[in-house]
Design a protein around this motif. Sequence first.
Motif, PDB file in Angstrom:
ATOM      1  N   LYS A  42       0.815  -1.215   0.000  1.00  0.00           N
ATOM      2  CA  LYS A  42       0.000   0.000   0.000  1.00  0.00           C
ATOM      3  C   LYS A  42       0.850   1.267   0.000  1.00  0.00           C
ATOM      4  N   ARG A  43       1.860   1.321   0.818  1.00  0.00           N
ATOM      5  CA  ARG A  43       2.826   2.435   0.814  1.00  0.00           C
ATOM      6  C   ARG A  43       4.104   1.952   1.482  1.00  0.00           C
ATOM      7  N   GLN A  44       5.240   2.286   0.891  1.00  0.00           N
ATOM      8  CA  GLN A  44       6.526   1.904   1.474  1.00  0.00           C
ATOM      9  C   GLN A  44       7.611   2.837   0.970  1.00  0.00           C
ATOM     10  N   ALA A  45       8.728   2.867   1.700  1.00  0.00           N
ATOM     11  CA  ALA A  45       9.895   3.634   1.275  1.00  0.00           C
ATOM     12  C   ALA A  45      10.557   2.895   0.118  1.00  0.00           C
ATOM     13  N   LEU A  46      10.924   3.622  -0.929  1.00  0.00           N
ATOM     14  CA  LEU A  46      11.515   3.006  -2.119  1.00  0.00           C
ATOM     15  C   LEU A  46      12.806   3.700  -2.526  1.00  0.00           C
ATOM     16  N   TYR A  47      13.606   2.954  -3.287  1.00  0.00           N
ATOM     17  CA  TYR A  47      14.867   3.459  -3.805  1.00  0.00           C
ATOM     18  C   TYR A  47      15.018   3.009  -5.250  1.00  0.00           C
ATOM     19  N   ALA A  48      15.836   3.739  -6.005  1.00  0.00           N
ATOM     20  CA  ALA A  48      16.205   3.334  -7.357  1.00  0.00           C
ATOM     21  C   ALA A  48      17.721   3.252  -7.409  1.00  0.00           C
ATOM     22  N   CYS A  49      18.228   2.254  -8.106  1.00  0.00           N
ATOM     23  CA  CYS A  49      19.675   2.028  -8.152  1.00  0.00           C
ATOM     24  C   CYS A  49      20.244   2.522  -9.471  1.00  0.00           C
ATOM     25  N   ASN A  50      21.008   3.595  -9.410  1.00  0.00           N
ATOM     26  CA  ASN A  50      21.627   4.151 -10.610  1.00  0.00           C
ATOM     27  C   ASN A  50      22.764   3.265 -11.102  1.00  0.00           C
ATOM     28  N   THR A  51      23.290   2.419 -10.238  1.00  0.00           N
ATOM     29  CA  THR A  51      24.357   1.499 -10.624  1.00  0.00           C
ATOM     30  C   THR A  51      23.803   0.361 -11.480  1.00  0.00           C
ATOM     31  N   CYS A  52      22.657  -0.161 -11.086  1.00  0.00           N
ATOM     32  CA  CYS A  52      22.073  -1.324 -11.773  1.00  0.00           C
ATOM     33  C   CYS A  52      21.125  -0.938 -12.906  1.00  0.00           C
ATOM     34  N   THR A  53      20.389   0.154 -12.729  1.00  0.00           N
ATOM     35  CA  THR A  53      19.417   0.577 -13.743  1.00  0.00           C
ATOM     36  C   THR A  53      19.618   2.061 -14.042  1.00  0.00           C
ATOM     37  N   PRO A  54      20.691   2.409 -14.740  1.00  0.00           N
ATOM     38  CA  PRO A  54      20.993   3.817 -15.021  1.00  0.00           C
ATOM     39  C   PRO A  54      20.033   4.409 -16.046  1.00  0.00           C
ATOM     40  N   LYS A  55      20.083   5.724 -16.183  1.00  0.00           N
ATOM     41  CA  LYS A  55      19.245   6.411 -17.150  1.00  0.00           C
ATOM     42  C   LYS A  55      19.523   5.876 -18.550  1.00  0.00           C
ATOM     43  N   GLY A  56      18.450   5.646 -19.297  1.00  0.00           N
ATOM     44  CA  GLY A  56      18.574   5.037 -20.611  1.00  0.00           C
ATOM     45  C   GLY A  56      18.115   3.598 -20.597  1.00  0.00           C
ATOM     46  N   GLY A  57      18.054   3.019 -19.384  1.00  0.00           N
ATOM     47  CA  GLY A  57      17.553   1.661 -19.238  1.00  0.00           C
ATOM     48  C   GLY A  57      16.112   1.673 -18.771  1.00  0.00           C
ATOM     49  N   GLU A  58      15.674   0.569 -18.173  1.00  0.00           N
ATOM     50  CA  GLU A  58      14.313   0.471 -17.670  1.00  0.00           C
ATOM     51  C   GLU A  58      14.247   0.926 -16.218  1.00  0.00           C
ATOM     52  N   ALA A  59      13.228   1.690 -15.910  1.00  0.00           N
ATOM     53  CA  ALA A  59      13.054   2.162 -14.541  1.00  0.00           C
ATOM     54  C   ALA A  59      12.695   0.993 -13.627  1.00  0.00           C
ATOM     55  N   ALA A  60      13.240   1.009 -12.414  1.00  0.00           N
ATOM     56  CA  ALA A  60      12.969  -0.053 -11.447  1.00  0.00           C
ATOM     57  C   ALA A  60      13.077   0.524 -10.042  1.00  0.00           C
ATOM     58  N   GLY A  61      12.324  -0.060  -9.115  1.00  0.00           N
ATOM     59  CA  GLY A  61      12.345   0.385  -7.736  1.00  0.00           C
ATOM     60  C   GLY A  61      12.630  -0.768  -6.800  1.00  0.00           C
ATOM     61  N   ILE A  62      13.338  -0.482  -5.704  1.00  0.00           N
ATOM     62  CA  ILE A  62      13.678  -1.534  -4.748  1.00  0.00           C
ATOM     63  C   ILE A  62      13.225  -1.106  -3.346  1.00  0.00           C
ATOM     64  N   CYS A  63      12.954  -2.096  -2.516  1.00  0.00           N
ATOM     65  CA  CYS A  63      12.478  -1.825  -1.169  1.00  0.00           C
ATOM     66  C   CYS A  63      13.639  -1.471  -0.240  1.00  0.00           C
ATOM     67  N   LEU A  64      13.317  -1.138   0.995  1.00  0.00           N
ATOM     68  CA  LEU A  64      14.322  -0.727   1.967  1.00  0.00           C
ATOM     69  C   LEU A  64      15.325  -1.836   2.250  1.00  0.00           C
ATOM     70  N   ALA A  65      14.838  -3.054   2.493  1.00  0.00           N
ATOM     71  CA  ALA A  65      15.732  -4.166   2.823  1.00  0.00           C
ATOM     72  C   ALA A  65      16.702  -4.455   1.687  1.00  0.00           C
ATOM     73  N   CYS A  66      16.224  -4.426   0.444  1.00  0.00           N
ATOM     74  CA  CYS A  66      17.095  -4.692  -0.698  1.00  0.00           C
ATOM     75  C   CYS A  66      18.118  -3.586  -0.888  1.00  0.00           C
ATOM     76  N   SER A  67      17.772  -2.352  -0.519  1.00  0.00           N
ATOM     77  CA  SER A  67      18.747  -1.264  -0.625  1.00  0.00           C
ATOM     78  C   SER A  67      19.915  -1.512   0.312  1.00  0.00           C
ATOM     79  N   TYR A  68      19.667  -2.202   1.435  1.00  0.00           N
ATOM     80  CA  TYR A  68      20.719  -2.526   2.391  1.00  0.00           C
ATOM     81  C   TYR A  68      21.503  -3.776   1.995  1.00  0.00           C
ATOM     82  N   LYS A  69      20.779  -4.831   1.691  1.00  0.00           N
ATOM     83  CA  LYS A  69      21.401  -6.149   1.519  1.00  0.00           C
ATOM     84  C   LYS A  69      21.875  -6.417   0.096  1.00  0.00           C
ATOM     85  N   CYS A  70      21.116  -5.979  -0.908  1.00  0.00           N
ATOM     86  CA  CYS A  70      21.429  -6.333  -2.295  1.00  0.00           C
ATOM     87  C   CYS A  70      22.182  -5.234  -3.043  1.00  0.00           C
TER      88      CYS A  70
END
Length: 387
Positions: free
Chosen positions: A50-78
């Motif tokens: 329903k609502r959560q904190a999100l991040y986007a990874c410029n290292t993995c999905t830079p501009k020019g590629g496909e937009a993607a969002g990751i959750c808080l835990a993945c921003s830490y661990k992955c």
Amino acid sequence: MAAREEEEEEEATVSLVDVLEEDEDLEQEASAVLGGSDSEHCSYSQGYVKRQALYACNTCTPKGGEAAGICLACSYKCHEGHDLFELYTKRNFRCDCGNSKFRDLRCKFYPEKEPLNGQNRYSHNFFGLYCTCNRPYPDPEDQVEDEMIQCIICEDWLHGRHLGRSVPDCMELQEMICGSCMNNSPFLWMYAAHLTGNSKEKKTEKQEDQQQQEETEEASSSFLSTTTTENSETAASCKRSRQQLQDGCRLQQLQEVGPGQSGAVFWPPSWRSKLCTCLKCQGSYSAAGVSFLLDSSDTVLDYETRGRSQEPVQGHDLLMSALEPLNRVQQLEIIHEYNDMKSELKDFLQRFAAEGKVVTPDDITGFFEQQQTRKRRRVDAAQLHCS
């Protein structure tokens, strides 16, 4: 020269107190934004959260590629050590980490994910760009001091100067809908004319209720006076008429006031409760993709309130990382000592700032010696009690 040095030292003393206060403010803000998200488990299994904190990874999905969002835990661990864009919060989003949008990376929590999350909504925010000016934030080339405000529908962040309307002085409890989203849901202009104080024909809620009651009584009286038969068809018709009066469309009552507006709209508190919920209007919300406006718990304010009520998210906090080898009891004891010391240090420095005195190295040394003395007394008292 000595007076100037003393003045500079005094300013440094005050700034040190300010740093501690700012640190507390940042902690509270982090608790509000991250408290509703899980820092230890990927949210993928929960589906479209329903609502959560999100991040986007410029290292993995830079501009020019496909937009993607990751959750808080993945921003830490992955994505540890990666270049991340903090997106604040987004609604109805499922974590993309490790799916087909990522070339070589696989999610450490769920290595096998569906290739795509078709219901996710993306924008230029996922590439670190914001507002109608399509610029990054912070923008090193922008020398104008301006706040950024999030639209509650598209969830983009816009500069105050690009909203097409002046920003209210006090808007902590107000929600903003940008001009583009207002035009995509034109029925909202009718509500805006009445609820935001921009309509010359605006009536108070009490006046509207009184008018509606008078119309109901008049219509009911007229209908009953013309009803002389008591057959089932007439009774059913009477019931339908009363139901139509009770469930009248609020929006239809506002049609007499034309839009005549442009730019963003700032809505007063509890404005969502004034929206019509009749079947026709619900269809309009659904067609425009804004059904969430009828959900009072959808607001960022509600999310942050729930976040503040939960334990602060620790994430990769250096203190917690250092405490990982210890058991739970030892961790709690050290955290308790740390919080006590931080609170006492702030009070200690605050006294110097209030009296206009300079904090010397001897003062700091004396403070920590006093802390050690108090700690020894607590330990001795505990040993005496145990013996």
